[in-house]
Design an enzyme around this catalytic site. Structure first.
Site: not given
Ligand code: ADP
Length: 398
Positions: A281, A383, A7, A332, A329, A208, A179
């Site tokens: 974040d 993915e 990627n 889940e 993120g 999300l 997505h």
């Molecule tokens: P991308 O792939 O779009 O970069 P991700 O699917 O990795 O993003 O998601 C990132 C988001 O998930 C961030 O806002 C991060 O804070 C949130 N996140 C990851 N772990 C947790 C958690 N344990 N609790 C709450 N939010 C989380």
């Protein structure tokens, strides 16, 4: 059969090596600050993690580093690069040209180049990765898996904007959605969890993450999704505003005395959760919310309210829904986001089990009450596995 999933982003390259005879992940990693003299190489094999700083002036250097790492005696998982049977690439925009994954040939590359104006930030790094592999491993087949492909089943009434149709015909201005690989994957897992053939299901999937989107999936096909021509439309995201009165950019341009680029930066990079509360974040935002920070609470509420609007409207266009799925993120991991996005949806037969919602797990799970007509599922997305599976299918036919 070993397949490498790649990627290539604007300044990063993520990779994952699979043994596709057992669909197991062998090692993975991410190169950051590609295009600079101070690149970061993060690599993971089982529980062992490695970090190196080295110059990564371009994608070709980055890919050579990845190939050296995966064949390294200690860090790697294969002895020789000849064990690598194919490369699967995540490609962001496939426009109307690609409704499924493809073996990459010169003809496909030129078709992908035609898609660049639609995703000027995302597709060029994808192509740079593909061209680098072509040079380094000219005999290893490469496949492209497109983020937009799954949404090519959307009907016209959902993908067209209500602007003169001529603009669609002349400039391909329409909604594409993103997505797709994630929405596809979690909907298939959801159908299994529901114990129904995918063709008989109505599912709303909520991906999300930093970027977020919702998808209405009827009979296994995407019939609507919240992202549009670009990933800016739809939900409130980490730094993106999502849905907005289309007149607002002109007003910002005039009042802030800025140009198209300035507005683009405001809406893509300074808005969303960041624009409302100062944190993009969601973990930081939720921590501040727990401390009573009003802006953090407001940002969270705006984020969840928008998700709720999409879930209910997608249930309406599908004439019902069997399951709402949360993934990526935030989907889940954040029990707050799930709880507050589903609050008030009992009227449509959706009942969240608050206890189950609070339990942390990396497993796919049902967090609705036993009597809930609409199931609420948390399903970790994968993915990369879909990319590896599609690549395997394509090269098996060669
Ligand atoms: P991308 O792939 O779009 O970069 P991700 O699917 O990795 O993003 O998601 C990132 C988001 O998930 C961030 O806002 C991060 O804070 C949130 N996140 C990851 N772990 C947790 C958690 N344990 N609790 C709450 N939010 C989380």
């Amino acid at each position: 059969m070993k397949i490498l999933v790649i990627n290539c982003g604007s300044s990063s390259i993520k990779y994952k090596l699979y043994d596709m005879s057992s669909e197991t992940e062998l090692c993975s990693g991410m190169l950051e600050r590609v295009g600079t003299g101070e690149g970061i190489v993060n690599h993971k094999k089982g529980d062992d993690k490695y970090k190196d700083i080295m110059p990564l002036p371009d994608y070709e250097t980055g890919i050579k580093v990845i190939l050296d790492t995966i064949t390294d005696e200690k860090k790697g998982s294969i002895k020789d690069i000849s064990e690598l049977k194919a490369i699967g690439h995540r490609v962001v925009h496939g426009a109307e040209t690609f409704s499924g994954s493809k073996l990459i040939t010169d003809e496909i590359i030129s078709k992908m180049e035609e898609c660049v104006p639609l995703a000027p930030l995302h597709n060029p790094p994808n192509l740079a990765g593909i061209n680098a592999f072509k040079k380094i491993l000219p005999n290893t087949p490469q496949c492209g898996v497109f983020d937009t492909a799954f949404h090519q089943t959307m009907p016209k009434e959902s993908f067209l904007y209500a602007i003169p149709q001529e603009l669609y015909k002349k400039h391909s201005i329409r909604r594409y959605g993103f997505h797709g690989t994630s929405h596809f994957y979690v909907s298939r897992v959801a159908a299994k969890m529901l114990g129904k053939p995918i063709e008989e299901t109505k599912i709303v999937t909520c991906h999300l993450g930093n970027g977020s989107s919702v998808c209405a999936i009827s009979g296994g096909k995407s019939v609507d999704t919240s992202m549009g021509m670009t990933p800016l439309e739809g939900l409130v995201m980490g730094t993106r505003c999502g849905d907005l009165d289309p007149a607002v950019p002109f007003i910002i341009m005039e009042r802030e005395k800025t140009d198209q680029k300035g507005v683009d930066a405001i809406l893509n990079k300074k808005s969303g959760l960041l624009g409302i509360c100062g944190y993009n974040d969601s973990r930081d935002m939720e921590m501040k919310m727990d401390e009573g920070d009003e802006d953090a609470t407001l940002a969270h509420n705006m984020f969840c309210r928008r998700i709720k609007k999409y879930i209910a409207s997608y249930a309406a266009i599908m004439g019902g829904v069997d399951a709402v799925v949360f993934t990526a993120g935030i989907g889940e991991n954040s029990d707050y986001a799930r709880r507050d996005s589903l609050d008030c949806l009992e009227f449509m037969g959706l009942k969240l089990d608050l206890e189950k919602n609070r339990v942390r797990s990396k497993e796919a799970r049902d967090i609705s009450t036993p009597d809930s007509k609409v199931k609420v599922l948390v399903i970790p997305t994968n993915e990369e596995l879909v990319i590896a599976q599609d690549t395997k299918t394509i090269i098996s036919k060669l």
